[in-house]
Scaffold this active site. Structure first.
Site, mmCIF file in Angstrom:
data_model
loop_
_atom_site.group_PDB
_atom_site.id
_atom_site.type_symbol
_atom_site.label_atom_id
_atom_site.label_comp_id
_atom_site.label_asym_id
_atom_site.label_seq_id
_atom_site.Cartn_x
_atom_site.Cartn_y
_atom_site.Cartn_z
ATOM 1 N N LYS A 275 0.865 -1.179 0.000
ATOM 2 C CA LYS A 275 0.000 0.000 0.000
ATOM 3 C C LYS A 275 0.902 1.230 0.000
ATOM 4 O O LYS A 275 1.952 1.225 0.687
ATOM 5 C CB LYS A 275 -0.875 -0.045 1.258
ATOM 6 C CG LYS A 275 -1.907 1.052 1.380
ATOM 7 C CD LYS A 275 -2.747 0.832 2.636
ATOM 8 C CE LYS A 275 -3.841 1.835 2.831
ATOM 9 N NZ LYS A 275 -4.674 1.544 4.026
ATOM 10 N N SER B 156 -9.425 1.370 3.247
ATOM 11 C CA SER B 156 -8.609 2.203 2.387
ATOM 12 C C SER B 156 -7.567 1.428 1.577
ATOM 13 O O SER B 156 -6.990 1.976 0.651
ATOM 14 C CB SER B 156 -7.889 3.265 3.215
ATOM 15 O OG SER B 156 -7.047 2.668 4.188
ATOM 16 N N SER C 276 -9.571 -1.207 7.330
ATOM 17 C CA SER C 276 -9.017 -0.924 5.992
ATOM 18 C C SER C 276 -8.266 -2.066 5.329
ATOM 19 O O SER C 276 -7.944 -1.980 4.138
ATOM 20 C CB SER C 276 -8.108 0.306 6.055
ATOM 21 O OG SER C 276 -8.887 1.465 6.153
#
Lengths: 68, 471
Positions: free
Chosen positions: B82, B157, B181
């Site tokens: 990420k 996310s 997330s």
């Protein structure tokens, strides 16, 4: 006797409060934000109604082993 | 092997092929980069693809393995991060305009550990701006799309990581989880996501959102792969003050021990009444299967569970406003509209409300630990619904209209508040062909048992073997 209308915060007061709190957000934007998030901000009242006098705040910044 | 065959091999399968010298890290890396080139224009799961670096690392891995220096199951395997994990010499944007040109001088601890284990970092994945949201509709790098339906969100996310793993654009990825997330996008994209215990995996060099809620963890196509990645990244790190000095178990040992005799608590009270009928049906079938496999199941009670989303939101709002204070004062226009508004309104929360939320958090944590005295693990759906359409701003649940974050995320925050380990595994599909996830929660630092329950379920179902129609 003070009326309810007199107790209401006026827009110019909001601007002053925002400045005091260091928010750096214009009064109009602050108005819009509080309107948009009024659900969440009002919901905080639910937490205030809880009886948590016997609870210490969580020790959240300590190392993870404090969970054990 | 074709590009498609390589794309959907699990980490453990790739590791065996590499170890047996049936395929080389260079072949795998080229196949992965070709697939990213082919599909990521549609998905938009990557912010930065590290083509040259990945090929160089793969060539080095190949040399090392030929020399007999095999480092373990991640050696030569393509992994993504990420875009909030610092990578030396490679930009780390946090999905933001503010950090669009930030190039870290050093790797974060997780990146370093993955590289030491021989993993090939193929790129940095798309995310909700600064990890503050669940839709992954990123205003600066474009929305990431769900590989099961390109008109839908992947969740967030860590949406780019979930989409990339689900579509075979890497073998595994690192996500972060502050209120769901990792688990929410993993569930919405039909993959495995694991948020370990708070303190289990170092967050040093990972862009924070809320210090007391942030967790780092793996996202993979199988439970065994989650165990393999966790094995490499887990463990105390002096650079992270929240890191725990708790011994790391061998997560592969005992993984296949089954669930016979385990006591599983079912969380169904309060706001947990809300799942849509397809999620509810999938969850009930899941519980029935685990019972058939020998687990004892009964209802678990957490009296204050309905306060968890509000408590998490209060704490996360205040901590994220503090994290972002400087940029919010100096560069407010560089934020996307939703994230800026959320951060600004967070500054209106009173300190007394923040501490009140921390006290409620203590209460909720005690209740969960008490429940876990009676049970080995707890079960709950990961999300109450399947992936929403891109652009949807609110959802009607019963007679209430709620925002997307509240609609998708109510079952995840409890385990950020409590720090308990929580794993999501695919447990079904809706009639529209969208994935549904099961969440398994364990005692602090008992990741091994959580993985064991997840593996037992996965071994007796084939949801994890389905492939998205993207190609």
């Amino acid at each position: 006797m003070t009326t309810e209308a007199e107790l209401k915060i006026k827009p110019q007061d909001i601007a002053k409060l925002a400045e005091m709190a260091g928010l750096r957000v214009e009064a109009a934007r602050l108005d819009a934000l509080t309107a948009r998030y009024s659900g969440f901000l009002n919901e905080l009242e639910k937490l205030r109604e809880l009886d948590i006098n016997d609870q210490e705040p969580a020790f959240v910044f300590r190392a993870g082993e404090s969970l054990l | 092997m074709t590009q498609l065959d390589i794309a959907f091999q699990t980490i453990s399968e790739l590791a065996q092929l590499i170890k047996d010298k049936k395929i080389s890290p260079t072949e795998i890396t080229h196949a992965t980069l070709d697939r990213i080139k082919l599909l990521d224009k549609k998905l938009n799961s990557y912010i930065t693809v590290m083509g040259d670096e990945a090929i160089k690392a793969a060539q080095q891995a190949e040399k090392d393995i030929k020399k007999g220096n095999y480092k373990g199951p991640l050696h030569g395997v393509p992994i993504s991060l990420k875009d909030l994990y610092n990578t030396r010499g490679i930009r780390t944007t946090g999905g933001s305009k503010i950090l669009a040109d930030f190039i870290p001088d050093e790797d974060c601890t997780v990146t370093e550990r993955l590289k030491t284990a021989g993993a090939i970092i193929v790129g940095k994945t798309n995310m909700h701006e600064f990890a503050l949201g669940v839709s992954n509709e990123n205003p600066h790098f474009g929305p990431c799309r769900n590989p099961w339906d390109l008109e839908r969100i992947p969740g967030g996310s860590s949406g780019g990581s979930a989409a990339a793993v689900a579509a075979g654009l890497c073998a595994g990825s690192m996500g972060s989880d502050t209120g769901g997330s990792i688990r929410i996008p993993a569930a919405l994209c039909g993959i495995v996501g694991f948020k370990p215990t708070f303190g289990r995996v170092s967050k040093a060099g990972v862009l924070p959102l809320a210090w007391s809620m942030d967790h780092a963890g793996p996202m993979t196509r199988s439970v065994e792969d989650a165990a393999l990645m966790l094995q490499v990244i887990a463990g105390w790190d002096p650079k992270d003050p929240s890191s725990a000095k708790v011994p790391v178990a061998n997560y592969r040992r005992g993984l296949k021990a089954g669930v016979k005799g385990l006591r599983l608590g079912i969380l169904k009270e309060g706001f947990f009444k809300g799942p849509d009928s397809e999620v509810n049906e999938a969850f009930n079938k899941t519980v029935a299967l685990l019972k058939n496999l020998g687990a004892a199941t009964s209802k678990a009670s957490i009296p204050h569970i309905e306060y968890t989303p509000l408590t998490l939101r209060t704490i996360t709002s205040v901590e994220s406003a503090s994290v972002h204070e400087k940029w919010l004062n100096t560069r407010p226009d560089d934020y996307g509209a939703d994230v800026r508004a959320r951060l600004e309104v967070s500054r209106l929360i009173l300190a007394s409300d923040y501490l009140r939320a921390q006290r409620v958090r203590s209460l909720i944590r005690k209740e969960f630990l008490e429940a876990l005295n009676k049970f080995d693990a707890l079960l709950v759906p990961t999300c109450p619904m399947t992936a929403l359409k891109i652009g949807e701003r609110s959802v009607k649940i019963g007679d209430k209209v709620v925002d997307v974050m509240s609609a998708i995320g109510p079952y995840a925050p409890s385990f950020n508040l409590t720090g308990l380990p929580a794993l999501t595994v695919p447990c079904g599909f809706s009639k529209a062909g969208l994935p549904i996830g099961l969440q398994i929660i364990g005692k602090p630092f008992d990741e091994g048992l959580v993985l064991r329950v997840g593996w037992a379920y996965e071994a007796n179902t084939d949801w994890h073997l389905r492939r998205p129609p993207i190609g």
